[in-house]
Scaffold this motif. Sequence first.
Motif, PDB file in Angstrom:
ATOM      1  N   LYS A   1     -30.091 -44.539  37.039  1.00 22.98           N
ATOM      2  CA  LYS A   1     -31.014 -44.000  38.049  1.00 22.98           C
ATOM      3  C   LYS A   1     -32.295 -43.564  37.366  1.00 22.98           C
ATOM      4  CE  LYS A   1     -28.568 -39.585  37.746  1.00 22.98           C
ATOM      5  NZ  LYS A   1     -28.074 -38.402  38.464  1.00 22.98           N
TER       6      LYS A   1
ATOM      7  N   TYR B   1     -33.949 -25.732  42.410  1.00 24.45           N
ATOM      8  CA  TYR B   1     -34.020 -26.163  41.004  1.00 24.45           C
ATOM      9  C   TYR B   1     -35.027 -27.287  40.801  1.00 24.45           C
ATOM     10  CZ  TYR B   1     -30.449 -29.820  42.162  1.00 24.45           C
ATOM     11  OH  TYR B   1     -29.747 -30.876  42.689  1.00 24.45           O
ATOM     12  N   ASP B   2     -35.313 -27.556  39.546  1.00 28.58           N
ATOM     13  CA  ASP B   2     -36.221 -28.631  39.121  1.00 28.58           C
ATOM     14  C   ASP B   2     -37.570 -28.591  39.846  1.00 28.58           C
ATOM     15  OD1 ASP B   2     -33.998 -29.195  37.661  1.00 28.58           O
ATOM     16  OD2 ASP B   2     -33.636 -31.190  38.500  1.00 28.58           O
TER      17      ASP B   2
ATOM     18  N   ASP C   1     -30.381 -29.163  29.626  1.00 32.18           N
ATOM     19  CA  ASP C   1     -30.194 -28.227  30.752  1.00 32.18           C
ATOM     20  C   ASP C   1     -30.045 -26.788  30.261  1.00 32.18           C
ATOM     21  OD1 ASP C   1     -30.278 -30.464  32.322  1.00 32.18           O
ATOM     22  OD2 ASP C   1     -28.421 -30.064  33.398  1.00 32.18           O
TER      23      ASP C   1
ATOM     24  N   PHE D   1     -35.015 -24.138  32.019  1.00 35.38           N
ATOM     25  CA  PHE D   1     -35.312 -25.538  31.674  1.00 35.38           C
ATOM     26  C   PHE D   1     -35.915 -26.222  32.895  1.00 35.38           C
ATOM     27  CE2 PHE D   1     -31.495 -27.408  33.799  1.00 35.38           C
ATOM     28  CZ  PHE D   1     -30.804 -26.251  34.072  1.00 35.38           C
ATOM     29  N   ASN D   2     -36.217 -27.518  32.811  1.00 40.51           N
ATOM     30  CA  ASN D   2     -36.761 -28.309  33.929  1.00 40.51           C
ATOM     31  C   ASN D   2     -37.751 -27.486  34.745  1.00 40.51           C
ATOM     32  OD1 ASN D   2     -34.779 -29.891  32.885  1.00 40.51           O
ATOM     33  ND2 ASN D   2     -33.664 -30.239  34.783  1.00 40.51           N
TER      34      ASN D   2
ATOM     35  N   TYR E   1     -30.088 -38.700  29.556  1.00 36.87           N
ATOM     36  CA  TYR E   1     -31.410 -38.656  30.192  1.00 36.87           C
ATOM     37  C   TYR E   1     -32.518 -38.826  29.167  1.00 36.87           C
ATOM     38  CZ  TYR E   1     -29.671 -36.818  34.680  1.00 36.87           C
ATOM     39  OH  TYR E   1     -29.055 -36.656  35.889  1.00 36.87           O
TER      40      TYR E   1
ATOM     41  N   VAL F   1     -25.588 -29.107  29.337  1.00 40.30           N
ATOM     42  CA  VAL F   1     -25.399 -30.541  29.622  1.00 40.30           C
ATOM     43  C   VAL F   1     -26.008 -31.324  28.456  1.00 40.30           C
ATOM     44  CG1 VAL F   1     -25.807 -32.428  31.240  1.00 40.30           C
ATOM     45  CG2 VAL F   1     -25.561 -30.100  32.117  1.00 40.30           C
TER      46      VAL F   1
ATOM     47  N   PHE G   1     -35.825 -33.923  30.175  1.00 38.16           N
ATOM     48  CA  PHE G   1     -36.131 -34.005  31.602  1.00 38.16           C
ATOM     49  C   PHE G   1     -37.524 -33.419  31.851  1.00 38.16           C
ATOM     50  CE2 PHE G   1     -35.738 -33.059  36.102  1.00 38.16           C
ATOM     51  CZ  PHE G   1     -34.796 -33.947  36.600  1.00 38.16           C
TER      52      PHE G   1
HETATM   53  C1  BMA Z   1     -29.805 -33.811  37.520  1.00 34.14           C
HETATM   54  C2  BMA Z   1     -30.473 -32.503  37.850  1.00 34.14           C
HETATM   55  C3  BMA Z   1     -31.241 -32.006  36.652  1.00 34.14           C
HETATM   56  C4  BMA Z   1     -30.424 -32.029  35.390  1.00 34.14           C
HETATM   57  C5  BMA Z   1     -29.726 -33.356  35.223  1.00 34.14           C
HETATM   58  C6  BMA Z   1     -28.770 -33.352  34.053  1.00 34.14           C
HETATM   59  O1  BMA Z   1     -29.011 -34.257  38.572  1.00 34.14           O
HETATM   60  O2  BMA Z   1     -29.500 -31.550  38.201  1.00 34.14           O
HETATM   61  O3  BMA Z   1     -31.595 -30.680  36.908  1.00 34.14           O
HETATM   62  O4  BMA Z   1     -31.270 -31.828  34.288  1.00 34.14           O
HETATM   63  O5  BMA Z   1     -29.006 -33.661  36.381  1.00 34.14           O
HETATM   64  O6  BMA Z   1     -27.733 -32.445  34.248  1.00 34.14           O
END
Ligand code: BMA
Length: 318
Positions: free
Chosen positions: A203, A98-99, A295, A38-39, A233, A269, A274
Amino acid sequence: MKNIPWEPRPVDCEDVVWRYSKNPIIHRNEIKRSNSIFNSAVVPFKDGYAGVFRCDDKRREMLLHAGFSVDGVKWNINPEPIEFQSEVEDSEPFEYGYDPRVCFIEDRYYVTWCNGYHGPTIGIAYTFDFETFHQMENIFLPYNRNGVLFPRKINGKYAILSRPSDTGHTAFGDIFYSESPDLIHWGRHRHVMAPRGWWQSTKIGAGPVPIETKEGWLLFYHGVLTSCNGYVYSFGAAMLDLNEPWKVKYRTEPYLLSPQTLYECVGDVPNVVFPCAALHEEESGRIAIYYGCADTVTGVCFTMRDELIDFMKKNSKL
Ligand code: BMA
């Protein structure tokens, strides 16, 4: 760019962004070692596409894998993670990544990601071929996430958006702009946007590499709200000034996409969309947005640039 993944808006849908009917395009266990994919970030490459994928493995270690695709929808992801070649003196062993975002600047592809270095910060590497990746100095001190490069120099400097954070799940976060003469030394930081109400009240963080349009830099960004069941999100869009990208011209008051389908609401999650990459066809104005779902898996959704800009103008609150 031509022939990006595309599907017309369903007849019964009036939204400015709509999902691909065959989502998710990448499933959680598409490679042997993965728990979830993902992401992730994709770009045009040779006659097709290449990408860098967040693959959490079955230890739940967060790692980055390269992948390739002919059509941008069906992906071959390398079974083994990227082994970065470090160009950093006294570098420490790779901890986690990640991401990712991928940005073509001048003659090569830059990958930025959330890099484990005594806590999360923004890592950067470059590649010409998605085979060998050269890791450079981390862009910022910890703690920082969502480092997203601009695809060209602005006022003679490289530029990045980022979101200073903490070691945990960060219950705050604004987007900032920084610039650099050499992609190593970063400064002249400017505040871009703070969280603001409802879907984006806790955020916010930059998503895909900003898209240059006549109206400014089109930035998709995620926004988080804190519900009684945890974070939710969604994502929206902002238009940043072309020459002074810390100045926001428009910002969507409603979200463009929020977690509503099963694959966005159920997973490791729940309730996460995202976005990390977008493909833009200049001529037709088509945009395909790649986003992580809960996620766990990867989806794609679509919008039309000019229609979206029009929507942003009519639904903007700074
Ligand atoms: C954020 C990151 C992302 C994730 C999101 C939801 O802090 O870790 O990678 O998609 O949280 O868990």
